[in-house]
Structure formats: structure tokens, C-alpha cells
Design a protein around this motif. Structure first.
Motif, PDB file in Angstrom:
ATOM      1  N   LEU A 163      -4.986 -10.786  43.934  1.00  0.00           N
ATOM      2  CA  LEU A 163      -3.873  -9.738  43.213  1.00  0.00           C
ATOM      3  C   LEU A 163      -2.750 -10.538  43.217  1.00  0.00           C
ATOM      4  O   LEU A 163      -2.081 -10.762  44.237  1.00  0.00           O
ATOM      5  CB  LEU A 163      -3.758  -8.558  44.346  1.00  0.00           C
TER       6      LEU A 163
ATOM      7  N   LEU B 260       2.020  -5.912  47.983  1.00  0.00           N
ATOM      8  CA  LEU B 260       0.453  -6.115  48.040  1.00  0.00           C
ATOM      9  C   LEU B 260       0.109  -6.756  49.210  1.00  0.00           C
ATOM     10  O   LEU B 260      -1.091  -6.333  49.608  1.00  0.00           O
ATOM     11  CB  LEU B 260       0.196  -6.845  46.551  1.00  0.00           C
TER      12      LEU B 260
ATOM     13  N   TRP C   4      -4.245 -10.214  37.403  1.00  0.00           N
ATOM     14  CA  TRP C   4      -2.780 -10.719  37.281  1.00  0.00           C
ATOM     15  C   TRP C   4      -1.720  -9.556  36.616  1.00  0.00           C
ATOM     16  O   TRP C   4      -2.172  -8.942  35.483  1.00  0.00           O
ATOM     17  CB  TRP C   4      -2.584 -11.783  36.087  1.00  0.00           C
ATOM     18  N   PHE C   5      -0.949  -9.032  37.460  1.00  0.00           N
ATOM     19  CA  PHE C   5      -0.161  -8.000  37.209  1.00  0.00           C
ATOM     20  C   PHE C   5       0.963  -8.147  36.291  1.00  0.00           C
ATOM     21  O   PHE C   5       1.135  -7.255  35.459  1.00  0.00           O
ATOM     22  CB  PHE C   5       0.406  -7.310  38.678  1.00  0.00           C
TER      23      PHE C   5
ATOM     24  N   GLN D   6       4.577  -8.548  45.012  1.00  0.00           N
ATOM     25  CA  GLN D   6       3.720  -9.338  45.501  1.00  0.00           C
ATOM     26  C   GLN D   6       3.732  -9.254  47.444  1.00  0.00           C
ATOM     27  O   GLN D   6       2.671  -8.978  48.090  1.00  0.00           O
ATOM     28  CB  GLN D   6       3.985 -10.847  45.656  1.00  0.00           C
TER      29      GLN D   6
ATOM     30  N   SER E 272       4.608 -14.078  32.666  1.00  0.00           N
ATOM     31  CA  SER E 272       5.038 -13.072  32.262  1.00  0.00           C
ATOM     32  C   SER E 272       4.826 -12.806  30.542  1.00  0.00           C
ATOM     33  O   SER E 272       3.861 -12.215  30.251  1.00  0.00           O
ATOM     34  CB  SER E 272       6.423 -12.450  32.508  1.00  0.00           C
TER      35      SER E 272
ATOM     36  N   GLY F 182       3.320 -14.900  42.595  1.00  0.00           N
ATOM     37  CA  GLY F 182       4.314 -13.716  42.555  1.00  0.00           C
ATOM     38  C   GLY F 182       5.577 -13.961  43.239  1.00  0.00           C
ATOM     39  O   GLY F 182       6.140 -13.038  43.600  1.00  0.00           O
TER      40      GLY F 182
ATOM     41  N   VAL G 144       7.918 -13.951  39.154  1.00  0.00           N
ATOM     42  CA  VAL G 144       6.266 -14.078  38.572  1.00  0.00           C
ATOM     43  C   VAL G 144       6.081 -15.227  37.813  1.00  0.00           C
ATOM     44  O   VAL G 144       7.023 -15.662  36.876  1.00  0.00           O
ATOM     45  CB  VAL G 144       5.971 -12.830  37.763  1.00  0.00           C
TER      46      VAL G 144
ATOM     47  N   GLY H   9       3.646  -3.955  32.812  1.00  0.00           N
ATOM     48  CA  GLY H   9       3.010  -4.186  33.961  1.00  0.00           C
ATOM     49  C   GLY H   9       3.725  -3.036  34.951  1.00  0.00           C
ATOM     50  O   GLY H   9       4.451  -3.251  35.864  1.00  0.00           O
TER      51      GLY H   9
ATOM     52  N   ASN I 223       0.328 -12.777  40.623  1.00  0.00           N
ATOM     53  CA  ASN I 223       1.343 -12.678  39.460  1.00  0.00           C
ATOM     54  C   ASN I 223       2.236 -11.369  39.301  1.00  0.00           C
ATOM     55  O   ASN I 223       2.188 -10.791  38.356  1.00  0.00           O
ATOM     56  CB  ASN I 223       0.413 -12.900  38.343  1.00  0.00           C
ATOM     57  N   SER I 224       2.632 -11.185  40.639  1.00  0.00           N
ATOM     58  CA  SER I 224       3.032  -9.702  40.612  1.00  0.00           C
ATOM     59  C   SER I 224       4.680  -9.528  41.087  1.00  0.00           C
ATOM     60  O   SER I 224       5.052 -10.396  41.723  1.00  0.00           O
ATOM     61  CB  SER I 224       2.140  -8.979  41.361  1.00  0.00           C
ATOM     62  N   GLU I 225       5.446  -8.679  40.760  1.00  0.00           N
ATOM     63  CA  GLU I 225       6.596  -8.216  41.301  1.00  0.00           C
ATOM     64  C   GLU I 225       6.715  -7.762  42.430  1.00  0.00           C
ATOM     65  O   GLU I 225       7.730  -7.727  43.087  1.00  0.00           O
ATOM     66  CB  GLU I 225       7.399  -7.373  40.196  1.00  0.00           C
TER      67      GLU I 225
END
Length: 314
Positions: free
Chosen positions: A224, A233, A192-193, A230, A313, A254, A310, A200, A226-228
Motif C-alpha cells: 500500500l 494506512l 500505488w495510490f 501513508q 504523482s 509515501g 509522494v 487519487g 505512494n500515498s498522501e
């Protein structure tokens, strides 16, 4: 190790069940004798705010080793520790490493199983967890909640099957560390980024060692999440060698958009996947229809639409 089709929640404290076992709290405060050592996952806790718990996690460890036949223990959950928003987990990692000889059967370990009511995920202070893998060569499952200060110095570990990092801000150093590890038995990897505001700072480039797949020959699930970044990725995954051996892939939590899905559909075939998790997303109805048509045999999770942020956070 196919037990994570449903997305674990950051609210889960693992105070009921963990690793297929009922949880026993340390120190044991219920009526009657505590359960047999090998029949429970043992949850060690401390808090300076809860009168029912020791102030120091060391006291929980002391009780545990005095009252439990730890040679038969297979699963441990570390919940809160004293001032976990200020004091990192290094003293817990060291204690576990020092006591490895008394825990020869340990196979599953969760470090930092606190709900937001205990401590916000972005406040949990972690440390280098490599000593745990070095001290427990037969460990099969390692999960960590909290990204502040989290590191994984490169190691080789022959037995680890599940590695999961739940964070609101995952350092790039930790991601690169995972990619630099030799993990020949690893089947399940979740990262989880989180967001830059909470540390992060991982980039797509930091994931290169993972996506190459050379050190992860048995990987069957990759998350991969929970990212800003996404969509970025997703574009990297679309050309990643590791994807060909996966059974399940998660790019959830994300806010992936049409751009990310377009990258996936334009890349290598994904029809071999059993499951694709894109939940918590910003994908249009037209693109959802196109995706499901392109992957007719894949279980695609497109729940929680119109979520463009996300998920976890702070």
C-alpha cells in the motif's frame, strides 16, 4: 512469485525483459526471423509520433496474430497506444478479451508499460480491466500503469497470483473493486495510490476489503504505497487481519513518518515478516533505531530518508 523485493520503477518500459522472458517488439523490425512464440514476451506498441511504430494499436494486434503462433504465447506487454493521454484502454481490453481463444497460454500481462517520456503516468487513460480476468481464467500476473479511469468490477478469479497497479492517482472505486474480488490464489498485491490532484481519491476506508483478507487467503505480499495518507494506512495495517499471513509488507514511496511507525509498533506483532519496505520516508533517526531494535529478524528498507512527499504523482 517472489520476484519483486526491489521496487519496480515507473520508468521501466519492459522493452528488454518481462515475466522472465526477453521482449520481442511488435511489429518485428530487426534482422532475421522473430523468436519462437513461447520464448519471448511480446510487446505491442503504437504511436502517432514515432515513425517506426504503427499509428494504431490495432495494427500491432493484426501483425501479431498474423505472424506469431499466439497459441504458444505466455506473456504480453502493452506499451503505448494512440493518444493514450486522451483515449482510454477499453479498446485494448476488448481486443484482448475477444482474442482470448487465440491466446490459451497467456499467463502474464502488463497494460500501459510507458515511461514518463512516452506518457506521464497520471495522463495514461485506463478503463475497467475486469474483462481481462473474465476472458483469461488462467492468467497469473496482471499489471497496470496509469490510474485515470481505472476500475475493476468485482470478479472471482482462481489463478491470479500477482496484481499490481502503478498510478499517480488511484481512484477509490478501483481499490474497492480489488477488495470486492474473490482472488483465492493471489500472493502479491501492490497498489500505488498517488495524489488527489491526479485522481487519487482513495481513502483508508476503501482498503477495508483488502485488509480484512477474507477474499485473499494466499496473500503473502501487500504493498500500500505512494500515498498522501501513508501514516493512516500504516495505522489501518497495524490492526488488519491480513497482516498475520504476510511475508513482506510495503508502505514505501509515501513519506511515512514517526506517527506511522508508532502505529505499526503499537499494533499486532510484525516479527513474522521477512521484509518491511518503508523506503522513501520521513522517519527520524531515533524512530529508525527503535524500529530496527523491535524487529531484529526483519529486513527493513529505510533507504531514501527525509523524503516526505509522494514519490510518483504526475
Amino acid at each position: 512469485m517472489r520476484e519483486f523485493d526491489e521496487q519496480p520503477s515507473q520508468y521501466e518500459r519492459y522493452d528488454q525483459r518481462y515475466a522472465g522472458l526477453p521482449v520481442a517488439e511488435v511489429p518485428w523490425q530487426e534482422d532475421g526471423e522473430p523468436p519462437a512464440a513461447g520464448s519471448a514476451a511480446w510487446r505491442l506498441n503504437a504511436s502517432t509520433f514515432d515513425d517506426d511504430l504503427p499509428d494504431l494499436i490495432a495494427e500491432s494486434f493484426d501483425w501479431f496474430f498474423e505472424h506469431v503462433d499466439t497459441a504458444k504465447v505466455t506473456a504480453i506487454v502493452i506499451g503505448g497506444w494512440e493518444d493514450s493521454y486522451e483515449d482510454d484502454s477499453s479498446h485494448i481490453v476488448q481486443r484482448l478479451a475477444d482474442e482470448a481463444g487465440r491466446l490459451p497460454g497467456l499467463r502474464s500481462l502488463f497494460l500501459g508499460a510507458m515511461s514518463p517520456e512516452d506518457c506521464e503516468i497520471s495522463w495514461i487513460q485506463q478503463s475497467d480491466i475486469a474483462p481481462l480476468l473474465e476472458a483469461y481464467p488462467k492468467l497469473e500476473r496482471l499489471e497496470v500503469r496509469g490510474g485515470s479511469g481505472l476500475r475493476l468490477s468485482p470478479v472471482r478469479h482462481e489463478s491470479l497470483k500477482v496484481l499490481r497497479f502503478e498510478t499517480g492517482g488511484l481512484p477509490g472505486e478501483a481499490v474497492r473493486g480489488v477488495g470486492a474480488c474473490e482472488l483465492p490464489a493471489l500472493e502479491h498485491l501492490d497498489l500505488w495510490f498517488g495524489v488527489g490532484m491526479y485522481g487519487g481519491d482513495a481513502t483508508v476506508g476503501d482498503v477495508a476489503g483488502i485488509l480484512g483478507g477474507g477474499r485473499l487467503p494466499r496473500l503473502r505480499h501487500l504493498g500500500l504505497q505512494n500515498s498522501e495518507i501513508q501514516d493512516d494506512l500504516a495505522a489501518a495495517v497495524a490492526a488488519a487481519p491480513v497482516v498475520a499471513r504476510l511475508e513482506t509488507l510495503s508502505l514505501a514511496m509515501g513519506g511515512i513518518t514517526d506517527a506511522g511507525v508508532e502505529a505499526l509498533l503499537s499494533g499486532q506483532p510484525l516479527t513474522h515478516l521477512r521484509r518491511l519496505d518503508l523506503s522513501y520516508h520521513g522517519i527520524s533517526a531515533a524512530m529508525r533505531a527503535r524500529l530496527t531494535a523491535a524487529l531484529p529478524g526483519v529486513d527493513i528498507d529505510l533507504s531514501s530518508p527525509d523524503e516526505t512527499y509522494v514519490a510518483v504523482s504526475e
